[in-house]
Scaffold this active site. Structure first.
Site, PDB file in Angstrom:
ATOM      1  N   HIS B  64      34.086  49.592  44.151  1.00  0.00           N
ATOM      2  CA  HIS B  64      34.802  48.407  44.609  1.00  0.00           C
ATOM      3  C   HIS B  64      35.867  47.973  43.602  1.00  0.00           C
ATOM      4  O   HIS B  64      36.981  47.591  43.951  1.00  0.00           O
ATOM      5  CB  HIS B  64      33.784  47.280  44.869  1.00  0.00           C
ATOM      6  CG  HIS B  64      34.399  45.943  45.100  1.00  0.00           C
ATOM      7  ND1 HIS B  64      34.421  44.971  44.128  1.00  0.00           N
ATOM      8  CD2 HIS B  64      35.025  45.425  46.163  1.00  0.00           C
ATOM      9  CE1 HIS B  64      35.037  43.909  44.599  1.00  0.00           C
ATOM     10  NE2 HIS B  64      35.412  44.139  45.840  1.00  0.00           N
ATOM     11  N   GLU B  67      38.774  50.181  43.933  1.00  0.00           N
ATOM     12  CA  GLU B  67      39.567  49.797  45.115  1.00  0.00           C
ATOM     13  C   GLU B  67      40.562  48.680  44.745  1.00  0.00           C
ATOM     14  O   GLU B  67      41.746  48.747  45.079  1.00  0.00           O
ATOM     15  CB  GLU B  67      38.620  49.335  46.232  1.00  0.00           C
ATOM     16  CG  GLU B  67      39.299  48.747  47.462  1.00  0.00           C
ATOM     17  CD  GLU B  67      38.689  47.413  47.857  1.00  0.00           C
ATOM     18  OE1 GLU B  67      39.440  46.411  47.886  1.00  0.00           O
ATOM     19  OE2 GLU B  67      37.462  47.350  48.133  1.00  0.00           O
ATOM     20  N   HIS B  68      40.096  47.665  44.012  1.00  0.00           N
ATOM     21  CA  HIS B  68      40.995  46.584  43.594  1.00  0.00           C
ATOM     22  C   HIS B  68      42.134  47.120  42.725  1.00  0.00           C
ATOM     23  O   HIS B  68      43.281  46.736  42.880  1.00  0.00           O
ATOM     24  CB  HIS B  68      40.215  45.541  42.774  1.00  0.00           C
ATOM     25  CG  HIS B  68      39.554  44.492  43.597  1.00  0.00           C
ATOM     26  ND1 HIS B  68      39.687  43.155  43.331  1.00  0.00           N
ATOM     27  CD2 HIS B  68      38.758  44.569  44.678  1.00  0.00           C
ATOM     28  CE1 HIS B  68      38.980  42.451  44.201  1.00  0.00           C
ATOM     29  NE2 HIS B  68      38.408  43.282  45.033  1.00  0.00           N
ATOM     30  N   GLU B 139      34.620  36.689  43.217  1.00  0.00           N
ATOM     31  CA  GLU B 139      34.201  37.322  44.473  1.00  0.00           C
ATOM     32  C   GLU B 139      32.672  37.417  44.509  1.00  0.00           C
ATOM     33  O   GLU B 139      32.042  37.187  45.544  1.00  0.00           O
ATOM     34  CB  GLU B 139      34.838  38.717  44.603  1.00  0.00           C
ATOM     35  CG  GLU B 139      34.683  39.302  45.993  1.00  0.00           C
ATOM     36  CD  GLU B 139      35.373  40.665  46.165  1.00  0.00           C
ATOM     37  OE1 GLU B 139      36.010  41.147  45.211  1.00  0.00           O
ATOM     38  OE2 GLU B 139      35.264  41.231  47.277  1.00  0.00           O
TER      39      GLU B 139
END
Lengths: 423, 421
Positions: B64, B67-68, B139
């Site tokens: 993840h 991905e950022h 997040e």
């Protein structure tokens, strides 16, 4: 293109025939004024209608019928559109070409809608007591569950605090107390009044001709005794004294900062397009000022964005943050707004904001759901532009016009939700 | 290769390029928008792998985080460039896949080029990796307050003893602090090779032009990708039968999970998904006897639902919603599974369920997003999504009854409940 047919006084069918889609959508909305007295009843009615009718007396029978219609979808529709609340049903079903030879979907689907609207299961002079009680319980659970989603809860708390005198402060589905007070007989009386007096907006998007849809709908409306009452026009934000900063504490891991602003520019205003571009440039998507500065440069949040309630002239900003950063985040948001007011807007920011709005308007005609969403709300909220005219208005917006629109935006109320015991 | 699917009134171009990339194009003549997904078969559960003969173990949440960070290119603001083209860009990471997508209403080939460029270019300056920690911390905080995430993540913790689906996709505040430019680069090299990826496009585009953009950006070389490995063998039974938590909510929420186990082949998984969804519909769907009874008794409400889920090679059946008495729902679901496993489903009800499920899938094809996602996800499992009508044709009542019979094994069920504070 959208065709409009007036089926009877106060009953409007809007629709578009488009053979590209695999499904059709049809929505039937009765339009009510948004008011405390009836919000809960209007929210409850579709849920009760979906419990059973004479021909399909329970959930299982209705679902089996929908399964026979090739997995058609049917749901309650309760929308807030400016000062109006809509109550009704919406359905989606495959185009006839996918059915087995000879099978039709549109006509039996509308027949099912007629049975649900006009032949609900009755008990004495009211709706079925069991259905009403069970759906009251469900609606109360839904209302209580609002605080499960902290972002939505914080947004709703901001609007309730800000809109003491405006219909926007009325909860869309009513309050727990008003749901609890509903009786099967009074609900039926109210429903009969809706059927008789309310303007009706019907929307269709799919492969059938609009005249075919109108013919299919005739049995639904021909039997109704109508005495239609016009609704007052939409109004801009009605101000009232409020708390400038309201803070609430809950057991949460992340704080929510919500800021409510007002502007005299609504979607009926000549500067509407400039206001939309301002909102997009200020707080919508990943290239906007809020995202680029508050998140990407300062790492203060993961989620941040602004919203423009165009029927009312309200702009909100919300961000999920560490509560220790509240002042810093708030000051940054206000400073970025000030940048817009003073015209510190780059050519890239302006173009990106306009293109983002134009792209979403250009895709409206690519999905039956989006077509319904746009047209079934636009007319009611007072927006008279087609997506094409709207695009032309956006293309013409200058940086100067955006700065002027931003200049009308004034902070009204701040709502802060933070963890219990935080500083 | 172009194939027609007359039952769905649609077509599909599919290619396997020299570099190993699968390209799928679903033409939509006359539509304004075009959606492209560029996805890798790599998600949060793949935290152990071998590359160049060496075994690596990487921190939870790195897929993840990667991905950022891929949204950065040297000397270019990718988001701003795509915005200037009117394209909307975003990405998501799941347990077994990471996907990047652009939605365009013009300048498609330019936007596609940028999408392929930023996803295939590892660029992780130290400072930018550090700055991301603050964003992902927030997040994680948002996630911690999300009821749906919490009840699901807890269920995974209860069901699986070893499979890394136990760990949150985002990782934890501690685990993301072990992420460095070096291990980001390593994961990128292991899993972002075209041979491990799919490009799916839904829209009115020229396939030849798409292929030319792809070859220009990604080249033709087929490199060696990382090989996923799994530590322990996951037991058949659930790790824990029950997991309880409390949150600031109004009424209890629950999820029931049945651990089907691991699947040997992708083909088997797609067929099982159809069987599992039909079994779920028969057992607790809105047209089932059980749903009606529990709804009438007020034990469940409209929030109740569920279906078959796949994560990597693990299959499960999940259902849940809000209820004052989650245990009563659990007992009723098990009792009904036992009953249906004995009696089976009547032929008329079975045909009706199949017709309905097929109709819903056909309607779903109007959604660019859902179609593009499914084309990608199924292609990563080596299956043509548009072949689903034939799968429905081949599934029998006995298949569904056998599935229901498996559900009667109580040791393979877990329940996750979140109660109000």
């Amino acid at each position: 293109m959208i065709q409009t047919l007036f089926l009877a006084p106060g009953i409007t069918l809007r629709g578009c025939t488009d053979g590209r889609f695999k499904q059709s959508v049809l929505s039937i909305q009765f339009i009510r004024p948004m008011c405390r007295e009836e919000a809960a009843q209007n929210a409850l009615i579709p849920a009760v209608l979906l419990r059973g009718c004479e021909a399909y007396p329970d959930l299982r029978a209705i679902t089996a019928r929908l399964d026979d219609l090739y997995g058609a979808g049917l749901s309650a529709l309760v929308r807030r559109i400016g000062d109006y609340q809509t109550t009704g049903l919406s359905c989606a079903f495959i185009a006839d070409r996918f059915a087995m030879a000879g099978d039709q979907i549109l006509v039996p689907m509308v027949q099912l809608l007629r049975q649900l609207f006009l032949e609900p299961v009755r008990q004495a002079d009211g709706f079925s007591e069991a259905f009403v009680e069970s759906e009251k319980k469900n609606l109360i659970s839904t209302l209580e569950a609002e605080r499960n989603d902290k972002r939505a809860y914080a947004g709703a708390q901001l609007l309730r605090t800000m809109c003491q005198k405006d219909s926007f402060g009325i909860p869309r589905l009513g309050t727990i107390e008003s749901v609890a007070a509903i009786e099967p007989v009074s609900l039926m009386t109210h429903y009969q009044k809706i059927l008789k007096e309310s303007p009706v907006e019907i929307f269709y998007a799919g492969s059938a001709q609009i005249s075919q849809v109108a013919d299919a709908l005739m049995p639904l409306f021909s039997g109704m005794e109508r005495c239609y009452v016009n609704l007052p026009a939409q109004t801009a934000f009605q101000d009232a004294p409020t708390q400038p900063l309201r803070t609430e504490e809950l057991e949460v891991a992340q704080a929510k900062l919500c800021m409510g602003f007002v502007t005299p520019i609504t979607n009926r205003h000549k500067d509407f397009a400039a206001m939309q571009v301002f909102n997009s440039l200020f707080g919508s998507g990943q290239s906007c000022k809020l995202f680029q500065t508050v998140r990407e440069k300062l790492s203060l949040c993961y989620s941040i964005g602004s919203g423009y309630y165009s029927a009312k002239g309200i702009v909100t900003v919300s961000a999920g943050i560490d509560s220790r950063n509240m002042e810093k985040t708030r000051d940054q948001i206000l400073a970025l707004l000030q940048d817009c007011r003073e015209g510190r807007i780059t050519e890239e920011e302006l173009e990106a904001a306009k293109l983002s709005l134009i792209s979403s308007l250009r895709t409206v005609h690519d999905s039956p759901g989006a077509i319904e969403g746009y047209y079934a709300s636009a007319a009611l909220s007072g927006l008279s532009l087609t997506p094409e005219a709207y695009i032309a208005a956006i293309e013409a917006v200058t940086a100067q016009a955006v700065a002027e629109a931003a200049g009308t935006v004034q902070l009204h109320t701040t709502y802060f939700l933070k963890e219990v015991g935080s500083c | 290769m172009l194939r027609s699917f007359p039952r769905l009134d649609t077509e599909l171009h599919s290619y396997r390029l020299e570099n190993g990339l699968q390209v799928l194009i679903n033409p939509r003549p006359g539509f304004t928008k075009t959606l492209a997904y560029f996805a890798t078969s790599y998600g949060s559960v793949h935290n152990q792998f071998t590359l160049d003969g060496q075994t690596h173990r990487v921190p939870a949440g790195i897929a993840h985080f990667l991905e950022h960070k891929l949204f950065e290119l040297p000397n270019m603001d990718v988001t701003a460039r795509l915005s200037a083209l009117g394209a909307h860009v975003n990405a998501f990471t799941s347990y077994d896949m990471t996907a990047y997508y652009v939605l365009c209403t013009g300048h498609f080939y330019e936007s596609l080029k940028l999408l392929l460029e930023f996803v295939s270019t590892p660029y992780f300056p130290e400072e930018s990796v550090k700055r991301e920690l603050g964003i992902i911390d927030q997040e994680i905080g948002m996630h911690a307050d999300s009821l749906d995430s919490r009840v699901f993540e807890n269920l995974m913790k209860a069901m699986y003893r070893d499979f890394p689906i136990r760990l949150p996709i985002l990782g934890t505040s501690d685990s993301i602090r072990e992420i460095t430019p070096e291990n980001l680069t390593l994961c990128h090299r292991a899993f972002y090779d075209p041979s491990n990826m799919v490009l799916s496009i839904v829209g009115d585009v020229d396939p030849e032009q798409v292929l030319s953009v792809v070859r220009n950006v990604l080249g033709t070389e087929n490199r060696v990708a990382g090989k996923k490995c799994r530590g322990e063998t996951e037991p058949a039974a659930c790790f824990q039968s029950r997991i309880l938590d409390k949150m600031e909510i109004s009424m209890p929420t629950f999820l029931l999970g049945f651990k089907w186990g691991n699947l040997d082949s992708a083909r088997e998984s797609i067929r099982l998904e159809v069987i599992g969804d039909l079994a779920a519909e028969a057992l607790f769907g809105e047209s089932s006897q059980l749903y009606l009874e529990l709804y009438d008794q007020g034990i469940i409400d409209g929030s109740f639902g569920g279906g078959f889920e796949l994560a990597d090679d693990q299959a499960m059946l999940i259902c849940g919603g809000d209820s004052d008495d989650p245990q009563a729902v659990f007992d009723a679901v098990l009792a009904q599974a036992e009953k249906l496993a004995q009696t089976g489903i009547p032929e008329t009800a079975f045909l009706r369920m199949k017709r309905s499920a097929l109709g819903r899938r056909i309607r779903d094809l109007d959604s660019f997003d859902s179609t593009c996602f499914r084309l990608c996800a199924y292609a990563l499992s080596d299956f043509d999504y548009f072949a689903f009508p034939e799968i429905y044709d081949s599934v029998t009542r006995e298949d569904v009854r056998q599935f229901l019979l498996a559900l009667t094994d109580r040791d393979r069920w877990s329940i996750s409940v979140i109660e109000p504070l």
